[in-house]
Design a protein around this motif. Sequence first.
Motif, PDB file in Angstrom:
ATOM      1  N   SER A 101      -8.222   1.455   5.565  1.00 28.28           N
ATOM      2  CA  SER A 101      -7.919   1.678   4.153  1.00 28.28           C
ATOM      3  C   SER A 101      -8.906   0.894   3.297  1.00 28.28           C
ATOM      4  O   SER A 101      -9.972   0.493   3.754  1.00 28.28           O
ATOM      5  N   PRO A 147      -2.113  -2.021   5.040  1.00 35.35           N
ATOM      6  CA  PRO A 147      -2.182  -0.554   4.923  1.00 35.35           C
ATOM      7  C   PRO A 147      -1.250   0.132   5.923  1.00 35.35           C
ATOM      8  O   PRO A 147      -0.577  -0.527   6.727  1.00 35.35           O
ATOM      9  N   TYR A 192       0.873  -1.171   0.000  1.00 42.56           N
ATOM     10  CA  TYR A 192       0.000   0.000   0.000  1.00 42.56           C
ATOM     11  C   TYR A 192       0.915   1.228   0.000  1.00 42.56           C
ATOM     12  O   TYR A 192       1.891   1.274   0.755  1.00 42.56           O
ATOM     13  N   LYS A 226      -6.500   0.238  -2.860  1.00 43.90           N
ATOM     14  CA  LYS A 226      -5.286   1.058  -2.726  1.00 43.90           C
ATOM     15  C   LYS A 226      -4.024   0.208  -2.766  1.00 43.90           C
ATOM     16  O   LYS A 226      -2.916   0.729  -2.577  1.00 43.90           O
ATOM     17  N   GLN A 269      -5.512   1.099  11.723  1.00 44.29           N
ATOM     18  CA  GLN A 269      -5.374   0.933  10.277  1.00 44.29           C
ATOM     19  C   GLN A 269      -6.755   1.038   9.642  1.00 44.29           C
ATOM     20  O   GLN A 269      -7.709   0.410  10.109  1.00 44.29           O
TER      21      GLN A 269
END
Length: 263
Positions: A203, A236, A65, A207, A201
Motif C-alpha cells: 500500500s 494496510p 487504512y 492511504k 501487504q
Amino acid sequence: MNTLDRRTMLATGALALAGAATQSAPAAAQAGPKPIFAVPMTTIPIVGETDVFQVRRIYCIGRNYAAHAIERGSDPTREPPFFFQKPTDAIQNVAIGTVADHPYPSLTKNYHHEVELVAALKSGGTNIPVEQALDHVYGYTLGLDMTRRDLQNGMAAEKKPWEIGKSFDHAAVLGPIHPVTKTGHFTKGAISLAVNGKVRQDSNLDKMIWSVAEQIAKLSEAFELKAGDIIYSGTPDNVGPVVKGDVLLCKLEGLPDMSIRIV
C-alpha cells in the motif's frame, strides 16, 4: 596533667563522633525509599547516534487504512479513530541488515503480521492542534504490530477487551529510529510486507484514514502525550498468518528494510 588532658580530649572526641552519628541518622532516613529490585528501561537505538530513545508508552491506532478497516468488518467512512496500547517491554529491536529471530508466542494458532510506520515523540502535551502536531515528532521507524488474531477475535466476539491478542512479549517489533532532521516527515510512500519472498501487504502511506499529525492531535485529547511516546500508525490490508520458519521482509520507502524469522 598531660594524661588528664589526653583523656579529656579522647572523651570529647568520642562524644563528638556520637553526636555526628546521631545527627546523620535522620538525614539518611530522609533519603527516600529505594526500589527493591531493578527494572530495566526500554530503549530503541537511534541511527547515527550513541544515545538511545527511551520509551515511555506505546500507542497503536486501529483500522487506519480503508481497505484494512473493511477486511476487519468496519466502515471507514464513519468510524472515528480508536487506539490501544502495548507494554513497553514488548519491544523487540531489529538491527538494520539483520534477520532477527522472533519467537512464536504461546496460546495462539493464528499469528498475524501487521506492518506499520512508527512515529517517536520528543515532546507532547494535551489538546495539540493538528497544525502543530508534527513539531513533537523526533523521528520515525518501521514496525510490526504482531497479533494473536484468534485471541483478539475470540475476546471481541464476547465483547471483552482484546488486550491479550495485542499485548504480549515481542509484540512490538521495530527497527532503529531515524531522526526527522535527516528523513523529513512521512506523509506518503510505499509500504509493504512479504512472507518468504511473496508480497502480502502492499500500500501507500497516503492511504491512511488519519494522518500521523491527526493521530497525535486525537491522542492528545485523551492522554497527555510526552517525550518517549511512540505511535504505531496503522497497517494496510491483507494481514495474514505466519508460522515457524517464515521470513518476513518489511519495506517502507525512505527507510531501510526490516526482517524477522519466526522461530
